[in-house]
Design an enzyme around this catalytic site. Structure first.
Site, PDB file in Angstrom:
ATOM      1  N   SER A 135       5.240 -20.500  -3.849  1.00  0.00           N
ATOM      2  CA  SER A 135       4.065 -19.704  -3.499  1.00  0.00           C
ATOM      3  C   SER A 135       2.951 -20.686  -3.172  1.00  0.00           C
ATOM      4  O   SER A 135       2.967 -21.841  -3.621  1.00  0.00           O
ATOM      5  CB  SER A 135       3.653 -18.812  -4.671  1.00  0.00           C
ATOM      6  OG  SER A 135       2.344 -18.304  -4.498  1.00  0.00           O
ATOM      7  N   HIS A 180     -36.222 -51.624 -23.339  1.00  0.00           N
ATOM      8  CA  HIS A 180     -37.332 -50.818 -22.805  1.00  0.00           C
ATOM      9  C   HIS A 180     -38.011 -51.540 -21.630  1.00  0.00           C
ATOM     10  O   HIS A 180     -39.202 -51.337 -21.381  1.00  0.00           O
ATOM     11  CB  HIS A 180     -38.385 -50.523 -23.898  1.00  0.00           C
ATOM     12  CG  HIS A 180     -37.835 -49.835 -25.094  1.00  0.00           C
ATOM     13  ND1 HIS A 180     -37.763 -48.469 -25.199  1.00  0.00           N
ATOM     14  CD2 HIS A 180     -37.307 -50.331 -26.249  1.00  0.00           C
ATOM     15  CE1 HIS A 180     -37.237 -48.140 -26.367  1.00  0.00           C
ATOM     16  NE2 HIS A 180     -36.946 -49.259 -27.018  1.00  0.00           N
ATOM     17  N   SER A 199     -34.808 -56.678   6.778  1.00  0.00           N
ATOM     18  CA  SER A 199     -35.940 -55.927   7.295  1.00  0.00           C
ATOM     19  C   SER A 199     -36.063 -56.127   8.795  1.00  0.00           C
ATOM     20  O   SER A 199     -35.808 -57.209   9.317  1.00  0.00           O
ATOM     21  CB  SER A 199     -37.232 -56.368   6.608  1.00  0.00           C
ATOM     22  OG  SER A 199     -38.361 -55.766   7.211  1.00  0.00           O
ATOM     23  N   SER A 200     -36.492 -55.055   9.460  1.00  0.00           N
ATOM     24  CA  SER A 200     -36.736 -55.147  10.907  1.00  0.00           C
ATOM     25  C   SER A 200     -38.137 -55.673  11.205  1.00  0.00           C
ATOM     26  O   SER A 200     -38.457 -55.980  12.356  1.00  0.00           O
ATOM     27  CB  SER A 200     -36.576 -53.761  11.540  1.00  0.00           C
ATOM     28  OG  SER A 200     -37.525 -52.850  10.990  1.00  0.00           O
ATOM     29  N   ILE A 212     -34.198 -60.560   2.367  1.00  0.00           N
ATOM     30  CA  ILE A 212     -32.812 -60.250   2.009  1.00  0.00           C
ATOM     31  C   ILE A 212     -32.824 -59.185   0.922  1.00  0.00           C
ATOM     32  O   ILE A 212     -33.526 -59.331  -0.088  1.00  0.00           O
ATOM     33  CB  ILE A 212     -32.075 -61.507   1.501  1.00  0.00           C
ATOM     34  CG1 ILE A 212     -32.072 -62.601   2.587  1.00  0.00           C
ATOM     35  CG2 ILE A 212     -30.653 -61.152   1.088  1.00  0.00           C
ATOM     36  CD1 ILE A 212     -31.369 -62.218   3.864  1.00  0.00           C
ATOM     37  N   ASN A 213     -32.052 -58.137   1.111  1.00  0.00           N
ATOM     38  CA  ASN A 213     -32.031 -57.022   0.168  1.00  0.00           C
ATOM     39  C   ASN A 213     -30.681 -56.892  -0.544  1.00  0.00           C
ATOM     40  O   ASN A 213     -29.648 -57.314  -0.008  1.00  0.00           O
ATOM     41  CB  ASN A 213     -32.344 -55.715   0.896  1.00  0.00           C
ATOM     42  CG  ASN A 213     -33.763 -55.682   1.429  1.00  0.00           C
ATOM     43  OD1 ASN A 213     -34.660 -56.281   0.848  1.00  0.00           O
ATOM     44  ND2 ASN A 213     -33.974 -54.994   2.538  1.00  0.00           N
TER      45      ASN A 213
END
Length: 461
Positions: free
Chosen positions: A140, A189, A319-320, A326-327
């Site tokens: 089924s 924290h 970034s443009s 640098i990310n």
């Protein structure tokens, strides 16, 4: 009639079906009745369905229900389905009947019509294989679709996700060992705390992933219980005795995995708690990955105005408009995937609660989201491990600088001079921009020798 179409018939009457396709009347009805979205039934489900149909046909033959000639045709066509040669003939979207009936019939019709072509007969003739009487024999939609769900998910986890997580865990362990002598200030924290080593931080990440793998492995036991043999409502109506175990045995030979017949078919058809549980394990892994990815990008923040405790690979310009930026893009991709997995789990929880009496009626969306979570996690973890984690390096000068400035080193003096006096030293050092040593020794709390002996970051980890 249009030369590009043929007439096929189901229990509701005649349907025009494109000549070039192997699917039939019920698939075409579904295509026309559910023009909803672009999300197709995943190819993993279709290939798993091919395995289920092959295993069922062999079981029916072994039990004297299906002829050798018909079995050979089903074997030939299901092999084409499993290897992806017939992918174009499975057009149905996720947003269909909640039982997955139309997808089951899509598979049945493709096998039937392709078999007709192989035998030299007209498509739609149901000769020599009838989609219901032969291909769907002893089955089924209500038991084959959840069986295909379980098979598809188990294979995807075993062949793709687990290896990716295991490699990820191994690399984290390697980094933990590599960074074991890099002592740094701890943070709780988001505030300065007592020292840890960078290796200890990474050991925590490794442990999270290891536990996630354990949760995932635990979920497989339930997931591997197959509904096959329950037919419509779990009673096994129209199946020969022993059919379920024969199908499972055949599936185990085909896949190399240790599936078992569900001991209670009513649960396996009416509720998909195994899918809900597995998704929960994926969600737990995703939340661990969110913690790890966020820590990595915080530790790498800067390079001059952030924490800058580690360096990550420079994979592309960030970034443009800002030259040289640098990310942490791999971390951001992993985070987005993890958010999607958490969202998918919510959908699966709602869908899993959509069983009414003897049938869950949200099966397609459950397996769609589960497989998406499995595949996204596997891909993202593999990419993050390869393009970010392997290239992480400690910035030792910054680690030492922050450590030596940390006021929480004063914690080591508490057993010697008490909490209150230690707090006075820390507060004054902070107010007057002095070192702990300058205040502790200058104000006569203890000698220079006592300070040097007790405030040793290397002995505090």
């Amino acid at each position: 009639m249009d030369s590009e179409f043929r007439l096929e018939q189901d229990s509701l009457g005649e349907v025009k079906v494109p000549k070039k396709v192997y699917y039939g009347a019920q698939t075409e009805r579904s295509r026309n009745n559910f023009p909803i979205g672009k999300e197709k039934i995943p190819e993993e489900v279709i290939k798993a369905y091919g395995m289920v149909k092959l295993a069922a046909a062999r079981a029916n033959h072994q039990l004297g229900k299906l002829s050798e000639e018909k079995l050979e045709l089903i074997e030939r066509v299901t092999e084409e389905i499993i290897t992806g040669r017939l992918d174009d003939h499975f057009p149905l979207v996720v947003w269909q009947t909640g039982s997955g009936t139309q997808t089951n019939m899509n598979v049945n019709e493709v096998i039937s019509n392709r078999a007709s072509e192989i035998a030299g007969n007209e498509q739609g003739s149901h000769d020599p294989l009838h989609p219901n009487d032969d291909v769907n024999m002893s089955q089924s939609s209500n038991d084959t679709f959840p069986t295909a769900m379980s098979v598809a998910a188990t294979l995807a986890i075993g062949k793709k996700l687990k290896p990716a997580l295991e490699n990820f865990h191994e690399t984290l362990e390697e980094k933990s060992e590599e960074f074991s002598d890099q002592i740094k200030t701890g943070r709780t924290h988001l505030m300065d705390a007592t020292p840890v080593s960078l290796g200890q931080e990474f050991s925590g990440y490794a442990s999270q992933v290891q536990h996630g793998l354990g949760h995932l492995e635990d979920s497989l036991a339930h997931l591997k219980e197959l509904a096959i043999g329950g037919t419509a409502v779990g009673t096994g109506l129209n199946t020969p005795e022993g059919f379920d175990n024969e199908v499972v045995s055949n599936l185990n030979q085909l896949t190399g995995f240790n599936f078992k017949a569900a001991p209670n078919k009513f649960e396996a058809i009416a509720a998909h708690d195994s899918i809900v549980n597995c998704s929960g394990a994926l969600k737990t892994i995703a939340t661990s990955l969110i913690k790890i990815a966020n820590d990595i990008r915080w530790l790498a923040s800067g390079p001059r105005c952030g924490l800058a405790e580690i360096e990550i690979p420079a994979n592309e310009p960030g970034s443009s408009i800002m030259p040289g930026k640098i990310n942490p893009t791999q971390a951001e991709a992993l985070l987005q995937v993890s958010y999607q997995v958490v969202g998918n789990d919510t959908v699966i929880n709602l869908a899993g609660s959509s069983g009414n009496f003897e049938l869950n009626v949200a099966k397609p969306v459950m397996i769609y989201n589960l497989l998406q979570s499995i595949n996204l996690l596997a891909d993202a973890v593999k990419s993050f491990e390869k393009r970010c984690l392997k290239g992480v390096k400690p910035l030792s000068k910054n680690l030492s600088k922050y450590l030596n400035r940390s006021l929480m080193l004063v914690t080591a003096l508490t057993p010697l001079i008490g909490y209150e006096k230690a707090a006075e030293i820390a507060n004054k050092a902070h107010r007057e921009s002095k070192t702990l040593k300058e205040v502790a020794v200058g104000d006569g709390y203890l000698t220079e020798e006592e300070f040097e002996k007790n405030v040793d970051p290397g002995s505090m980890i």
